[in-house]
Motif scaffolding. Sequence first.
Motif, PDB file in Angstrom:
ATOM      1  N   VAL A  51      29.371  50.535  28.318  1.00 43.80           N
ATOM      2  CA  VAL A  51      29.764  50.881  29.683  1.00 43.80           C
ATOM      3  C   VAL A  51      28.545  51.396  30.451  1.00 43.80           C
ATOM      4  O   VAL A  51      28.338  51.037  31.620  1.00 43.80           O
ATOM      5  N   ALA A  52      27.710  52.205  29.800  1.00 44.91           N
ATOM      6  CA  ALA A  52      26.508  52.735  30.450  1.00 44.91           C
ATOM      7  C   ALA A  52      25.568  51.605  30.866  1.00 44.91           C
ATOM      8  O   ALA A  52      24.924  51.687  31.923  1.00 44.91           O
ATOM      9  N   HIS A  53      25.503  50.553  30.075  1.00 50.83           N
ATOM     10  CA  HIS A  53      24.697  49.379  30.423  1.00 50.83           C
ATOM     11  C   HIS A  53      25.174  48.798  31.757  1.00 50.83           C
ATOM     12  O   HIS A  53      24.364  48.514  32.638  1.00 50.83           O
ATOM     13  N   PHE A  54      26.481  48.619  31.888  1.00 50.53           N
ATOM     14  CA  PHE A  54      27.027  48.054  33.119  1.00 50.53           C
ATOM     15  C   PHE A  54      26.899  49.038  34.282  1.00 50.53           C
ATOM     16  O   PHE A  54      26.670  48.629  35.424  1.00 50.53           O
ATOM     17  N   GLU A  55      27.026  50.323  34.000  1.00 46.18           N
ATOM     18  CA  GLU A  55      26.842  51.331  35.046  1.00 46.18           C
ATOM     19  C   GLU A  55      25.427  51.234  35.608  1.00 46.18           C
ATOM     20  O   GLU A  55      25.227  51.238  36.834  1.00 46.18           O
ATOM     21  N   HIS A  56      24.443  51.148  34.731  1.00 46.43           N
ATOM     22  CA  HIS A  56      23.048  51.023  35.157  1.00 46.43           C
ATOM     23  C   HIS A  56      22.853  49.760  35.998  1.00 46.43           C
ATOM     24  O   HIS A  56      22.192  49.795  37.038  1.00 46.43           O
ATOM     25  N   GLN A  57      23.442  48.675  35.549  1.00 51.37           N
ATOM     26  CA  GLN A  57      23.341  47.401  36.270  1.00 51.37           C
ATOM     27  C   GLN A  57      23.933  47.510  37.674  1.00 51.37           C
ATOM     28  O   GLN A  57      23.325  47.075  38.653  1.00 51.37           O
ATOM     29  N   VAL A  58      25.107  48.109  37.794  1.00 48.36           N
ATOM     30  CA  VAL A  58      25.774  48.264  39.091  1.00 48.36           C
ATOM     31  C   VAL A  58      24.951  49.173  40.000  1.00 48.36           C
ATOM     32  O   VAL A  58      24.782  48.887  41.188  1.00 48.36           O
ATOM     33  N   SER A  66      32.681  38.684  31.926  1.00 46.38           N
ATOM     34  CA  SER A  66      33.501  37.517  31.600  1.00 46.38           C
ATOM     35  C   SER A  66      34.701  37.920  30.747  1.00 46.38           C
ATOM     36  O   SER A  66      34.651  38.902  29.993  1.00 46.38           O
ATOM     37  N   ARG A  67      35.755  37.149  30.868  1.00 46.70           N
ATOM     38  CA  ARG A  67      36.964  37.407  30.072  1.00 46.70           C
ATOM     39  C   ARG A  67      36.640  37.364  28.584  1.00 46.70           C
ATOM     40  O   ARG A  67      37.106  38.193  27.805  1.00 46.70           O
ATOM     41  N   ASN A  68      35.815  36.404  28.181  1.00 50.44           N
ATOM     42  CA  ASN A  68      35.471  36.260  26.759  1.00 50.44           C
ATOM     43  C   ASN A  68      34.765  37.502  26.229  1.00 50.44           C
ATOM     44  O   ASN A  68      35.113  38.025  25.169  1.00 50.44           O
ATOM     45  N   LEU A  69      33.773  37.970  26.979  1.00 44.89           N
ATOM     46  CA  LEU A  69      33.018  39.145  26.545  1.00 44.89           C
ATOM     47  C   LEU A  69      33.893  40.393  26.575  1.00 44.89           C
ATOM     48  O   LEU A  69      33.888  41.179  25.620  1.00 44.89           O
ATOM     49  N   ALA A  70      34.642  40.582  27.634  1.00 47.68           N
ATOM     50  CA  ALA A  70      35.515  41.757  27.752  1.00 47.68           C
ATOM     51  C   ALA A  70      36.536  41.798  26.612  1.00 47.68           C
ATOM     52  O   ALA A  70      36.762  42.850  26.004  1.00 47.68           O
ATOM     53  N   THR A  71      37.123  40.660  26.315  1.00 45.99           N
ATOM     54  CA  THR A  71      38.129  40.578  25.257  1.00 45.99           C
ATOM     55  C   THR A  71      37.510  40.856  23.897  1.00 45.99           C
ATOM     56  O   THR A  71      38.085  41.570  23.071  1.00 45.99           O
ATOM     57  N   THR A  72      36.316  40.315  23.667  1.00 41.90           N
ATOM     58  CA  THR A  72      35.646  40.510  22.380  1.00 41.90           C
ATOM     59  C   THR A  72      35.240  41.968  22.193  1.00 41.90           C
ATOM     60  O   THR A  72      35.423  42.529  21.107  1.00 41.90           O
ATOM     61  N   ILE A  73      34.726  42.599  23.237  1.00 43.33           N
ATOM     62  CA  ILE A  73      34.373  44.016  23.145  1.00 43.33           C
ATOM     63  C   ILE A  73      35.614  44.840  22.818  1.00 43.33           C
ATOM     64  O   ILE A  73      35.591  45.693  21.924  1.00 43.33           O
ATOM     65  N   ALA A  74      36.702  44.600  23.532  1.00 44.72           N
ATOM     66  CA  ALA A  74      37.941  45.359  23.304  1.00 44.72           C
ATOM     67  C   ALA A  74      38.454  45.161  21.885  1.00 44.72           C
ATOM     68  O   ALA A  74      38.898  46.119  21.239  1.00 44.72           O
ATOM     69  N   TYR A  75      38.376  43.934  21.382  1.00 44.35           N
ATOM     70  CA  TYR A  75      38.851  43.683  20.020  1.00 44.35           C
ATOM     71  C   TYR A  75      37.967  44.386  18.993  1.00 44.35           C
ATOM     72  O   TYR A  75      38.466  45.066  18.099  1.00 44.35           O
ATOM     73  N   LEU A  76      36.652  44.223  19.119  1.00 42.71           N
ATOM     74  CA  LEU A  76      35.751  44.842  18.142  1.00 42.71           C
ATOM     75  C   LEU A  76      35.824  46.363  18.184  1.00 42.71           C
ATOM     76  O   LEU A  76      35.589  47.023  17.176  1.00 42.71           O
ATOM     77  N   GLU A 102      44.215  46.119  26.798  1.00 41.87           N
ATOM     78  CA  GLU A 102      44.380  45.363  28.040  1.00 41.87           C
ATOM     79  C   GLU A 102      43.714  46.092  29.199  1.00 41.87           C
ATOM     80  O   GLU A 102      43.094  45.469  30.052  1.00 41.87           O
ATOM     81  N   ASP A 103      43.832  47.429  29.212  1.00 39.73           N
ATOM     82  CA  ASP A 103      43.199  48.216  30.270  1.00 39.73           C
ATOM     83  C   ASP A 103      41.677  48.095  30.198  1.00 39.73           C
ATOM     84  O   ASP A 103      41.005  47.995  31.231  1.00 39.73           O
ATOM     85  N   ILE A 104      41.131  48.114  28.983  1.00 39.58           N
ATOM     86  CA  ILE A 104      39.682  47.964  28.801  1.00 39.58           C
ATOM     87  C   ILE A 104      39.242  46.595  29.303  1.00 39.58           C
ATOM     88  O   ILE A 104      38.263  46.479  30.050  1.00 39.58           O
ATOM     89  N   ILE A 105      39.968  45.564  28.911  1.00 36.28           N
ATOM     90  CA  ILE A 105      39.626  44.202  29.338  1.00 36.28           C
ATOM     91  C   ILE A 105      39.664  44.110  30.859  1.00 36.28           C
ATOM     92  O   ILE A 105      38.736  43.593  31.484  1.00 36.28           O
ATOM     93  N   GLU A 106      40.724  44.618  31.440  1.00 38.05           N
ATOM     94  CA  GLU A 106      40.878  44.550  32.901  1.00 38.05           C
ATOM     95  C   GLU A 106      39.755  45.310  33.617  1.00 38.05           C
ATOM     96  O   GLU A 106      39.205  44.830  34.606  1.00 38.05           O
ATOM     97  N   ALA A 107      39.389  46.474  33.102  1.00 37.23           N
ATOM     98  CA  ALA A 107      38.324  47.257  33.733  1.00 37.23           C
ATOM     99  C   ALA A 107      36.980  46.533  33.636  1.00 37.23           C
ATOM    100  O   ALA A 107      36.231  46.467  34.615  1.00 37.23           O
ATOM    101  N   PHE A 108      36.677  45.963  32.470  1.00 36.04           N
ATOM    102  CA  PHE A 108      35.442  45.179  32.342  1.00 36.04           C
ATOM    103  C   PHE A 108      35.470  43.971  33.283  1.00 36.04           C
ATOM    104  O   PHE A 108      34.469  43.653  33.918  1.00 36.04           O
ATOM    105  N   ARG A 109      36.602  43.329  33.373  1.00 41.07           N
ATOM    106  CA  ARG A 109      36.737  42.170  34.271  1.00 41.07           C
ATOM    107  C   ARG A 109      36.497  42.582  35.723  1.00 41.07           C
ATOM    108  O   ARG A 109      35.870  41.858  36.481  1.00 41.07           O
ATOM    109  N   ASP A 110      36.994  43.761  36.107  1.00 37.08           N
ATOM    110  CA  ASP A 110      36.783  44.264  37.463  1.00 37.08           C
ATOM    111  C   ASP A 110      35.298  44.479  37.760  1.00 37.08           C
ATOM    112  O   ASP A 110      34.886  44.437  38.914  1.00 37.08           O
TER     113      ASP A 110
END
Length: 123
Positions: free
Chosen positions: A96-103, A24-34, A12-20
């Motif tokens: 996470v590094a992908h999103f860090e680079h994007q930000v 998307s909820r779908n992508l964040a949830t799928t990453i956390a599950y996998l 849940e923490d991973i999903i919430e952090a990705f959402r922040d």
Amino acid sequence: MVYMNRTDDSKEDIIEAFRDLGVSRNLATTIAYLKSVNEASSLDIEMNTGLRQPEVSVAMRAMRKNNWIEESNKKVSGKGRPTKIYSLSIPVDKIVAHFEHQVREENEARLRIIDKLKALSKD
């Protein structure tokens, strides 16, 4: 609400952090599950996350585009198409590094605009 192992707050923490980050909820949830399993079919993901099939498909498309998943086929008994099996092809910290680079790129672009406005305001 995500249906994954409700006792595991880290998902849940991973999903919430990705959402922040705007993921998307779908992508964040799928990453956390996998992250929590070795491999899973679309049906496994649906049943364990509460996502619907189209939502899983959208998440898989994004993950495929970024080369974050490996796909294999599992032969099912009887007739019909084989079932696709998914697993993360890279560790979550690389995602996470992908999103860090994007930000960082987005923030640098904003700072260039601010610098331009500062220069223009000196007139």
